[in-house]
Design an enzyme around this catalytic site. Structure first.
Site, PDB file in Angstrom:
ATOM      1  N   ASP A  85      57.209  -6.599 -59.442  1.00 35.00           N
ATOM      2  CA  ASP A  85      56.303  -7.498 -60.152  1.00 35.00           C
ATOM      3  C   ASP A  85      54.977  -7.673 -59.415  1.00 35.00           C
ATOM      4  OD1 ASP A  85      58.303  -7.809 -61.958  1.00 35.00           O
ATOM      5  OD2 ASP A  85      58.735  -9.906 -61.476  1.00 35.00           O
ATOM      6  N   ASP A 102      58.163 -14.430 -72.797  1.00 41.87           N
ATOM      7  CA  ASP A 102      58.949 -13.857 -71.700  1.00 41.87           C
ATOM      8  C   ASP A 102      60.234 -14.667 -71.511  1.00 41.87           C
ATOM      9  OD1 ASP A 102      59.506 -12.755 -68.813  1.00 41.87           O
ATOM     10  OD2 ASP A 102      57.777 -11.631 -69.479  1.00 41.87           O
ATOM     11  N   ASP A 150      64.204  -6.314 -69.183  1.00 36.99           N
ATOM     12  CA  ASP A 150      64.152  -6.418 -67.721  1.00 36.99           C
ATOM     13  C   ASP A 150      65.363  -5.776 -67.057  1.00 36.99           C
ATOM     14  OD1 ASP A 150      62.920  -7.233 -65.328  1.00 36.99           O
ATOM     15  OD2 ASP A 150      62.493  -9.234 -66.095  1.00 36.99           O
ATOM     16  N   GLN A 210      50.295  11.884 -64.921  1.00 40.49           N
ATOM     17  CA  GLN A 210      50.728  13.076 -65.654  1.00 40.49           C
ATOM     18  C   GLN A 210      51.981  12.835 -66.488  1.00 40.49           C
ATOM     19  OE1 GLN A 210      52.469  16.003 -62.701  1.00 40.49           O
ATOM     20  NE2 GLN A 210      51.862  14.379 -61.295  1.00 40.49           N
TER      21      GLN A 210
END
Length: 439
Positions: free
Chosen positions: A180, A41, A120, A221
């Site tokens: 987050d 990350d 991000d 969906q």
């Protein structure tokens, strides 16, 4: 499925941390269960881009051999490497982002043989506010990645801003739906201010597990095979929740078909944590080829919370059923088959079903299943890995107890001909009818 550095380690990352974690993924059998991506990350970057080429550069102190070396070592283990950037001028931790550097960065990721990009949404220079503006910003990186010719899974992390579920499926493999996650079950936090997802104007962060589940309820969906709603990385094993809460967390992420990205320290996890993240019965639901997320059928108020029924369709005509209790007292109830098949045919509501509990194992005197972790105690491909057979049900799943913050998860296998009284009763036929997946 995989593991990401951020939830547990934040910016405290290094080459050795990545490699030692990758070795654990292989040694403990997590790779065999489908955990294949090792994801770096934020905070891997050097302070500045390359002065001449403007390409991204790794921090030489954290990654002394560079990202290409790391990718090679990860690939030797049969795993895949992921990296992080931001569709803004800076990343969330303040390093350089990829906004307006998409082609340069994508070419560098491909040259490093990276397999995954988490992208991000910090410091986006105001290029948001409508679906079209956000789509154009994220599509730029999608086009750049595709132009490299290297398959790189594209994971959008724009926190649900500008309703990515309506447009991201043509440019990305997954998209975040909320701010987050935080390692808490249902604590309210003003930093995650929205109470529903469709008109959320400020996603924030520190979002509790139950808040994200509520956000996901109407969005199933919009996902499907190859394009998924991302409920954020898992917190299982980080210490902020109880065993039952972590089981709920893992179960609901699985049946909602979110990517299962571990976020704990795999090198020092407890047997309890290991038993949760290696539940192959739950993992098989997440990996079901149909890719259909479970739907919430009803939500009923109970003391201190609510009781929720979720139902999802699987291949081989199987059905996953989950009953989640966010309240503060144990609930005794029954689950109506008519509720389960609210959207089904009259035949499906009248049929009989084989019932499997996905958080139990079959009893076997020859397997030491009570003393050793799940993945090490039962032979692979053993049908017991898909839950404990609980009998045949028709009309209701009776006498169900759901503890506070617990989720019960079952699989129903239809008994063909049962409406006409032609139930298959042998154990052999029972095992043949349930869905079985090679992982």
């Amino acid at each position: 499925m995989g593991w990401n550095t951020w939830n547990h380690f934040g910016c405290g990352i290094s080459e050795e941390l990545i490699l030692s974690t990758a070795r654990v993924i292989v040694q403990k059998g997590l790779k065999d269960l489908g955990y294949e991506y090792v994801l770096i990350d934020d905070c891997w970057q050097a302070p500045q881009r390359h002065p001449k080429t403007k390409a991204p550069v790794a921090d030489p102190k954290k990654f002394p051999h560079g990202i290409k070396y790391l990718a090679d070592e990860i690939h030797k283990m049969g795993l895949k490497l992921g990296i992080y950037s931001d569709a803004g001028s800076r990343t969330c931790a303040g390093f350089y982002g990829s906004l307006d550097y998409e082609e340069i960065d994508a070419k560098q990721y491909a040259a490093w043989e990276v397999d995954y990009l988490k992208y991000d949404n910090c410091y986006n220079e105001g290029r948001s506010g409508t679906p079209q503006i956000s789509q154009q910003r994220y599509a730029a990186m999608s086009k750049a990645l595709n132009a490299t010719g290297r398959p790189i899974l594209y994971s959008m992390c724009n926190w649900g801003e500008d309703q990515p579920w309506n447009w991201a499926n043509t440019i990305a493999n997954s998209w975040r739906i909320s701010g987050d996650i935080h390692d808490s079950f249902k604590r309210f936090d003003e930093r995650c201010p929205c109470t529903q997802v469709l008109d959320c104007k400020f996603a924030g962060y520190h979002c509790a597990v139950t808040r994200i589940i509520d956000f996901a309820a109407p969005l199933g969906q919009k996902g499907g095979p190859g394009h998924f709603n991302d409920l954020d990385m898992l917190e299982v094993g980080n210490g902020g929740m109880t065993y039952d809460e972590y089981v709920t967390h893992f179960s609901m992420w699985a049946i909602l078909k979110s990517p299962l990205i571990l976020g704990n320290d795999l090198t020092s996890m407890s047997d309890e944590t290991f038993s949760i993240i290696t539940n192959e019965a739950i993992i098989s639901v997440n990996k079901d080829p149909m890719g259909s997320a479970a739907n919430r059928i009803w939500k009923k108020e109970v003391k201190g919370g609510d009781l929720q029924l979720w139902v999802g369709w699987l291949t081989n005509w199987d059905t996953v059923v989950a009953l989640m209790n966010t309240g503060e007292e144990t609930i005794k109830t029954s689950v109506s088959i008519a509720d389960v098949f609210t959207d089904g045919s009259d035949w499906s509501r009248r049929a009989a079903y084989y019932l499997y509990d996905l958080w139990e194992l079959e009893d076997d005197a020859n397997a030491n299943i009570t003393m050793t972790p799940r993945a090490e105690s039962v032979p692979r491909k053993d049908p017991r890995r898909y839950g404990k057979y609980k009998g045949i049900v028709r009309g209701h799943i009776q006498n169900v107890y759901v503890k506070p913050h617990q989720t019960r998860v079952w699989k129903l296998g239809v008994i063909w001909g049962s409406v006409d009284g032609q139930e298959e009763g042998t154990q052999k036929k029972l095992m043949r009818r349930g869905a079985r997946y090679d992982l």
